[in-house]
Design a protein around this motif. Structure first.
Motif, mmCIF file in Angstrom:
data_model
loop_
_atom_site.group_PDB
_atom_site.id
_atom_site.type_symbol
_atom_site.label_atom_id
_atom_site.label_comp_id
_atom_site.label_asym_id
_atom_site.label_seq_id
_atom_site.Cartn_x
_atom_site.Cartn_y
_atom_site.Cartn_z
ATOM 1 N N UNK A 152 0.837 -1.200 0.000
ATOM 2 C CA UNK A 152 0.000 0.000 0.000
ATOM 3 C C UNK A 152 0.872 1.251 0.000
ATOM 4 N N UNK A 153 0.265 2.352 -0.406
ATOM 5 C CA UNK A 153 0.973 3.631 -0.405
ATOM 6 C C UNK A 153 1.465 3.986 0.990
ATOM 7 N N UNK A 154 0.645 3.705 2.004
ATOM 8 C CA UNK A 154 1.033 4.013 3.382
ATOM 9 C C UNK A 154 2.283 3.235 3.790
ATOM 10 N N UNK A 155 2.345 1.976 3.385
ATOM 11 C CA UNK A 155 3.520 1.161 3.713
ATOM 12 C C UNK A 155 4.758 1.677 2.991
ATOM 13 N N UNK A 156 4.602 2.046 1.738
ATOM 14 C CA UNK A 156 5.744 2.557 0.974
ATOM 15 C C UNK A 156 6.220 3.899 1.524
ATOM 16 N N UNK A 157 5.273 4.773 1.846
ATOM 17 C CA UNK A 157 5.640 6.084 2.370
ATOM 18 C C UNK A 157 6.384 5.950 3.700
ATOM 19 N N UNK A 193 -2.958 5.004 -5.792
ATOM 20 C CA UNK A 193 -3.535 4.154 -4.743
ATOM 21 C C UNK A 193 -4.756 3.388 -5.238
ATOM 22 N N UNK A 194 -4.569 2.590 -6.261
ATOM 23 C CA UNK A 194 -5.696 1.892 -6.875
ATOM 24 C C UNK A 194 -6.335 0.867 -5.950
ATOM 25 N N UNK A 195 -5.580 0.350 -4.984
ATOM 26 C CA UNK A 195 -6.102 -0.697 -4.115
ATOM 27 C C UNK A 195 -6.498 -0.167 -2.734
ATOM 28 N N UNK A 196 -5.700 0.721 -2.158
ATOM 29 C CA UNK A 196 -5.905 1.110 -0.758
ATOM 30 C C UNK A 196 -6.756 2.364 -0.591
ATOM 31 N N UNK A 197 -6.816 3.209 -1.606
ATOM 32 C CA UNK A 197 -7.561 4.474 -1.473
ATOM 33 C C UNK A 197 -8.075 4.866 -2.853
ATOM 34 N N UNK A 198 -9.137 4.228 -3.273
ATOM 35 C CA UNK A 198 -9.621 4.399 -4.645
ATOM 36 C C UNK A 198 -10.153 5.811 -4.892
#
Length: 230
Positions: A152-157, A193-198
């Protein structure tokens, strides 16, 4: 003809994508004809053939390129793409920068595949005006998608912020990417964020397939047959 109709209805940007548009024999003709329309013209490519078309792209007014590259390690790049072309693609990224193109790097982030390279991709933005975009791994037919591979974007950030001082940038209206910047770096990075925050409610993209179907969602199964009507 369809692009002419759409620009007449207010569409302001046309992106040639694929597949890989640069492998098509009629690409130069298509690009030249589209360049006559009142719209920003841009391109998504894997970069392997970019050196053959760089002058054509400039002549047709293309100013920005999206280049797909999922690893900075030649052996991993070979494994992901099934082609030993990392150096060609990397050299063409540098060539595009040298010719003044705005360059976005599209990186599909996958756990266990290239997740260890997230900081290295962001580090590219230190001295080069690159915009690195991390795309959450999406399920498509034939891509062997597994939920455990989604980063997810949060994990990458969080991974980036552990090593660098990051600030959030303002996103444009209808943007599909959430933009960030490392303080003092020349370029930027973002997450799609196609999966975690559409972002479906604010998306204004339309996709015309190679066989003349209109899709107003890349994930949607519904299509409108424009070719038959044309």
């Amino acid at each position: 003809r369809l692009a002419e109709i759409f620009t007449g209805l207010g569409v302001q940007k046309i992106r040639l994508t694929g597949g890989e548009p640069l492998v098509r024999a009629e690409f130069p003709d298509i690009l030249r004809r589209l360049s006559q329309l009142p719209a920003e013209l841009t391109l998504s490519t894997n970069g392997a053939l970019l050196h053959r078309h760089i002058e054509l792209l400039k002549d047709c007014g293309v100013r920005s390129l999206n280049i797909s590259i999922d690893s900075l390690k030649p052996e991993a790049f070979h494994r992901i793409t099934a082609r030993d072309q990392f150096q060609i693609v990397w050299d063409n990224i540098q060539l595009a920068l040298q010719h003044g193109f705005g360059v976005k790097l599209n990186v599909v982030a996958m756990a266990g595949v290239n997740d260890d390279e997230i900081p290295a991709f962001v580090e590219l933005t230190r001295r080069q005006p690159l915009h690195v975009r991390f795309i959450e791994f999406m399920p498509f037919t034939g891509n062997n998608w597994q939920s455990g591979q989604v980063l997810t974007a949060a994990e990458m950030l969080e991974r980036v912020a552990q090593e660098m001082d990051v600030v959030k940038l303002r996103d444009e209206p209808h943007a599909t990417a959430r933009k960030f910047k490392v303080i003092g770096y020349e370029g930027t990075f973002a997450f799609i964020t196609t999966m975690s925050d559409q972002f479906c409610g604010d998306c204004n993209r339309l996709r015309l397939t190679a066989d003349g179907k209109l899709k107003n969602c890349l994930f949607g199964k519904e299509e409108t047959d424009l070719l038959s009507a044309l």
